[in-house]
Design a protein around this motif. Structure first.
Motif, PDB file in Angstrom:
ATOM      1  N   LEU A  68       1.621  -0.331  -2.549  1.00 22.14           N
ATOM      2  CA  LEU A  68       0.921  -0.321  -2.447  1.00 22.14           C
ATOM      3  C   LEU A  68       0.202   0.384  -1.290  1.00 22.14           C
ATOM      4  O   LEU A  68      -0.159   1.628  -1.673  1.00 22.14           O
ATOM      5  N   MET A  69       0.109   0.247  -0.453  1.00 21.59           N
ATOM      6  CA  MET A  69       0.009   0.944   1.204  1.00 21.59           C
ATOM      7  C   MET A  69       1.097   2.138   0.748  1.00 21.59           C
ATOM      8  O   MET A  69      -0.263   3.221   1.003  1.00 21.59           O
ATOM      9  N   LYS A  70       2.493   2.176   0.362  1.00 19.55           N
ATOM     10  CA  LYS A  70       2.344   3.445   0.862  1.00 19.55           C
ATOM     11  C   LYS A  70       1.815   4.553  -0.099  1.00 19.55           C
ATOM     12  O   LYS A  70       1.776   5.347  -0.111  1.00 19.55           O
ATOM     13  N   GLU A  71       1.660   3.954  -1.111  1.00 17.84           N
ATOM     14  CA  GLU A  71       1.568   4.900  -2.070  1.00 17.84           C
ATOM     15  C   GLU A  71      -0.550   4.954  -1.914  1.00 17.84           C
ATOM     16  O   GLU A  71      -0.748   6.327  -2.610  1.00 17.84           O
ATOM     17  N   ILE A  72      -1.499   4.163  -1.519  1.00 22.48           N
ATOM     18  CA  ILE A  72      -2.571   4.823  -0.891  1.00 22.48           C
ATOM     19  C   ILE A  72      -2.174   5.678   0.296  1.00 22.48           C
ATOM     20  O   ILE A  72      -3.780   6.201   0.609  1.00 22.48           O
ATOM     21  N   GLY A  73      -0.928   6.007   1.017  1.00 24.48           N
ATOM     22  CA  GLY A  73      -1.100   6.814   1.982  1.00 24.48           C
ATOM     23  C   GLY A  73      -1.931   6.109   3.598  1.00 24.48           C
ATOM     24  O   GLY A  73      -2.170   6.610   3.560  1.00 24.48           O
ATOM     25  N   MET A  74      -1.559   4.986   2.933  1.00 23.51           N
ATOM     26  CA  MET A  74      -1.514   4.489   4.685  1.00 23.51           C
ATOM     27  C   MET A  74      -0.544   4.350   5.251  1.00 23.51           C
ATOM     28  O   MET A  74       0.482   4.258   5.217  1.00 23.51           O
ATOM     29  N   CYS A 105       0.459  -6.864   8.069  1.00 23.46           N
ATOM     30  CA  CYS A 105      -0.864  -6.129   6.898  1.00 23.46           C
ATOM     31  C   CYS A 105      -0.627  -6.473   6.126  1.00 23.46           C
ATOM     32  O   CYS A 105      -1.419  -6.287   5.251  1.00 23.46           O
ATOM     33  N   CYS A 106       0.666  -6.655   5.224  1.00 27.87           N
ATOM     34  CA  CYS A 106       0.640  -7.059   3.634  1.00 27.87           C
ATOM     35  C   CYS A 106      -0.011  -8.658   3.709  1.00 27.87           C
ATOM     36  O   CYS A 106      -0.214  -8.858   2.510  1.00 27.87           O
ATOM     37  N   LEU A 107       0.731  -9.132   4.225  1.00 25.04           N
ATOM     38  CA  LEU A 107       0.128 -10.329   4.646  1.00 25.04           C
ATOM     39  C   LEU A 107      -1.432 -10.707   5.035  1.00 25.04           C
ATOM     40  O   LEU A 107      -1.560 -11.801   4.241  1.00 25.04           O
ATOM     41  N   THR A 108      -1.439  -9.928   5.547  1.00 29.09           N
ATOM     42  CA  THR A 108      -3.124 -10.028   5.915  1.00 29.09           C
ATOM     43  C   THR A 108      -3.921  -9.862   4.490  1.00 29.09           C
ATOM     44  O   THR A 108      -5.481 -10.443   3.709  1.00 29.09           O
ATOM     45  N   LEU A 109      -3.487  -8.757   3.772  1.00 30.18           N
ATOM     46  CA  LEU A 109      -4.668  -8.305   2.141  1.00 30.18           C
ATOM     47  C   LEU A 109      -4.088  -9.355   1.544  1.00 30.18           C
ATOM     48  O   LEU A 109      -5.367  -9.631   1.000  1.00 30.18           O
ATOM     49  N   LEU A 147       4.330   1.578  -8.644  1.00 30.27           N
ATOM     50  CA  LEU A 147       2.913   2.197  -9.031  1.00 30.27           C
ATOM     51  C   LEU A 147       1.916   3.645  -9.290  1.00 30.27           C
ATOM     52  O   LEU A 147       1.168   4.060  -9.593  1.00 30.27           O
ATOM     53  N   GLU A 148       3.176   4.748  -9.346  1.00 23.28           N
ATOM     54  CA  GLU A 148       2.267   5.894  -9.735  1.00 23.28           C
ATOM     55  C   GLU A 148       1.962   6.064 -10.850  1.00 23.28           C
ATOM     56  O   GLU A 148       0.125   6.783 -11.308  1.00 23.28           O
ATOM     57  N   ASP A 149       2.150   4.679 -12.082  1.00 21.08           N
ATOM     58  CA  ASP A 149       1.261   5.510 -13.191  1.00 21.08           C
ATOM     59  C   ASP A 149      -0.261   4.207 -13.485  1.00 21.08           C
ATOM     60  O   ASP A 149      -0.493   4.253 -14.463  1.00 21.08           O
ATOM     61  N   ILE A 150      -0.181   3.220 -12.617  1.00 22.01           N
ATOM     62  CA  ILE A 150      -1.095   2.554 -12.501  1.00 22.01           C
ATOM     63  C   ILE A 150      -2.539   3.149 -12.266  1.00 22.01           C
ATOM     64  O   ILE A 150      -2.937   4.044 -10.839  1.00 22.01           O
ATOM     65  N   GLU A 151      -3.773   3.400 -13.390  1.00 28.52           N
ATOM     66  CA  GLU A 151      -5.072   4.275 -13.299  1.00 28.52           C
ATOM     67  C   GLU A 151      -5.695   3.924 -12.527  1.00 28.52           C
ATOM     68  O   GLU A 151      -6.850   5.010 -11.618  1.00 28.52           O
ATOM     69  N   SER A 208      -7.064   8.929   2.108  1.00 32.60           N
ATOM     70  CA  SER A 208      -6.113   8.337   2.792  1.00 32.60           C
ATOM     71  C   SER A 208      -5.994   8.313   4.071  1.00 32.60           C
ATOM     72  O   SER A 208      -6.903   9.042   4.387  1.00 32.60           O
ATOM     73  N   LEU A 209      -5.842   6.862   4.060  1.00 36.25           N
ATOM     74  CA  LEU A 209      -5.725   6.721   5.905  1.00 36.25           C
ATOM     75  C   LEU A 209      -4.902   7.967   6.741  1.00 36.25           C
ATOM     76  O   LEU A 209      -5.595   8.249   7.600  1.00 36.25           O
ATOM     77  N   LYS A 210      -4.199   8.358   6.236  1.00 38.43           N
ATOM     78  CA  LYS A 210      -3.592   9.473   6.789  1.00 38.43           C
ATOM     79  C   LYS A 210      -4.339  10.672   7.023  1.00 38.43           C
ATOM     80  O   LYS A 210      -3.886  11.126   8.051  1.00 38.43           O
ATOM     81  N   GLU A 211      -4.633  11.193   5.829  1.00 36.34           N
ATOM     82  CA  GLU A 211      -5.806  12.085   5.944  1.00 36.34           C
ATOM     83  C   GLU A 211      -6.944  12.310   6.513  1.00 36.34           C
ATOM     84  O   GLU A 211      -7.061  13.022   7.330  1.00 36.34           O
ATOM     85  N   ILE A 212      -7.316  11.216   7.059  1.00 36.81           N
ATOM     86  CA  ILE A 212      -8.481  10.552   7.608  1.00 36.81           C
ATOM     87  C   ILE A 212      -8.527  10.823   9.211  1.00 36.81           C
ATOM     88  O   ILE A 212      -8.834  11.508  10.096  1.00 36.81           O
ATOM     89  N   TYR A 213      -6.917  10.231   9.975  1.00 31.06           N
ATOM     90  CA  TYR A 213      -6.044  10.233  10.833  1.00 31.06           C
ATOM     91  C   TYR A 213      -5.845  11.638  11.338  1.00 31.06           C
ATOM     92  O   TYR A 213      -6.142  12.083  12.012  1.00 31.06           O
ATOM     93  N   SER A 214      -5.661  11.963  10.380  1.00 34.18           N
ATOM     94  CA  SER A 214      -4.733  13.453  10.725  1.00 34.18           C
ATOM     95  C   SER A 214      -5.934  14.825  10.474  1.00 34.18           C
ATOM     96  O   SER A 214      -6.482  15.723  11.542  1.00 34.18           O
ATOM     97  N   SER A 215      -7.076  14.255  10.237  1.00 36.55           N
ATOM     98  CA  SER A 215      -8.480  15.246   9.936  1.00 36.55           C
ATOM     99  C   SER A 215      -9.212  15.362  11.829  1.00 36.55           C
ATOM    100  O   SER A 215      -9.831  15.927  12.195  1.00 36.55           O
TER     101      SER A 215
END
Length: 313
Positions: A10-16, A25-29, A123-127, A138-145
């Motif tokens: 999930l973290m990978k899918e949402i761009g963390m 981090c996974c255990l924290t969530l 996880l690609e097809d989960i609405e 995504s966090l990657k996009e935020i940090y890149s910006s």
């Protein structure tokens, strides 16, 4: 997949970033969602919780021990990034308050509950995940910006470039924009590096035509300028902590440029006079010093003459 692997996906899918896909981090969530390894995802909750409670949950439900004094690690590696990514929120109390709490946002709780739909490794097809991504960077996009915003624009040879942030590149920018027009007018930049992109500008053909023999192990000076009207080459080191034009460095450049017939000028550039004083005793004679804080002036270690080339063997 077990819950840790599913949350990692999930973290990978949402761009963390990769660092926020770690087991911690996974255990924290999972702890913030009150999910044991055998709990159905639809039973996830998002009550207010302290980092102390997260550590306790992980120890009791996943039998993985984190020391109580690792709370700062959880805060820096997980909580700060999760909050930036809009997957958790805090209760607005002062961070040193005993009442300071975090929780999963209602929006992301919906995403976590939707993990019951996971089939196989996809996880690609989960609405619900698609809906979350449509509303948030995504966090990657935020940090890149942020990195892009921090970059320093600079015009080199009438072309637009950007330097990465940092003192070394701040000084290189000053060399290009302040030193060159004053002391190397109408010069062409043949080489300049960047702290993240080693060869930002590298005029290989021009360097070869002047007699350079460049191999992979050669360390180029930070900035190389060529002034055609005088046939002078300026070798400039941008010094914030290491690397002035000392006798050893002059010898290294001499070996690299033994076939260069143009006049050679050696310059050490500093951001301020304080840094210059740290290196003043190691600077080679017959070299030049330029200080960005005093851009109109040069310090000449040349004895009987001012700016001009020196002969090295």
């Amino acid at each position: 997949m077990d819950k840790i692997e599913t949350v990692k996906s999930l973290m990978k899918e949402i761009g963390m970033p990769v660092q926020q896909q770690s087991q911690l981090c996974c255990l924290t969530l999972l702890a913030m969602s009150s999910l044991k390894n055998d709990s159905p995802y639809e039973e996830a909750t998002n009550g207010w919780i302290r980092i102390h409670d997260v550590i306790d949950f992980i120890r009791e439900k996943y039998e993985i021990e984190y020391a109580e004094n690792s709370r700062e690690t959880f805060r820096k590696q997980a909580m700060h990034h999760f909050r930036t990514a809009a997957i958790i929120e805090d209760n607005g109390e002062a961070t040193n308050s005993p009442n300071y709490r975090y929780r999963v946002t209602d929006e992301f709780l919906t995403v976590i509950k939707s993990l019951k739909k996971v089939k196989g490794n996809s996880l690609e097809d989960i609405e619900e995940i698609k809906a979350f991504l449509s509303q948030h960077q995504s966090l990657k996009e935020i940090y890149s910006s942020k990195k892009t915003m921090q970059k320093m624009p600079v015009k080199i040879n009438n072309e637009d470039f950007t330097f990465s942030p940092g003192k070394h590149n701040q000084l290189q920018k000053a060399i290009i924009e302040e030193f060159a027009p004053r002391f190397a007018p109408n010069s062409e930049c043949l080489y300049v590096g960047d702290t993240t992109e080693k060869d930002l500008v590298k005029k290989v053909e021009k360097l070869k035509s002047l007699g350079f023999e460049i191999t992979l192990h050669d360390k180029m000076p930070d900035v190389v300028l060529y002034r055609e009207d005088k046939d002078w080459i300026y070798f400039i080191e941008s010094v914030t902590s290491v690397g002035p034009m000392d006798s050893k460095r002059i010898m290294e450049i001499g070996q690299m440029t033994e076939n260069v017939t143009a006049g050679k000028i050696f310059v050490t550039a500093f951001l301020d006079f304080k840094t210059f004083k740290q290196f003043s005793e190691s600077l080679a004679w017959e070299t030049e010093v330029w200080i960005a804080d005093m851009p109109e002036h040069m310090i000449h270690l040349n004895g009987d003459r001012f700016m001009g080339p020196r002969n090295i063997k």
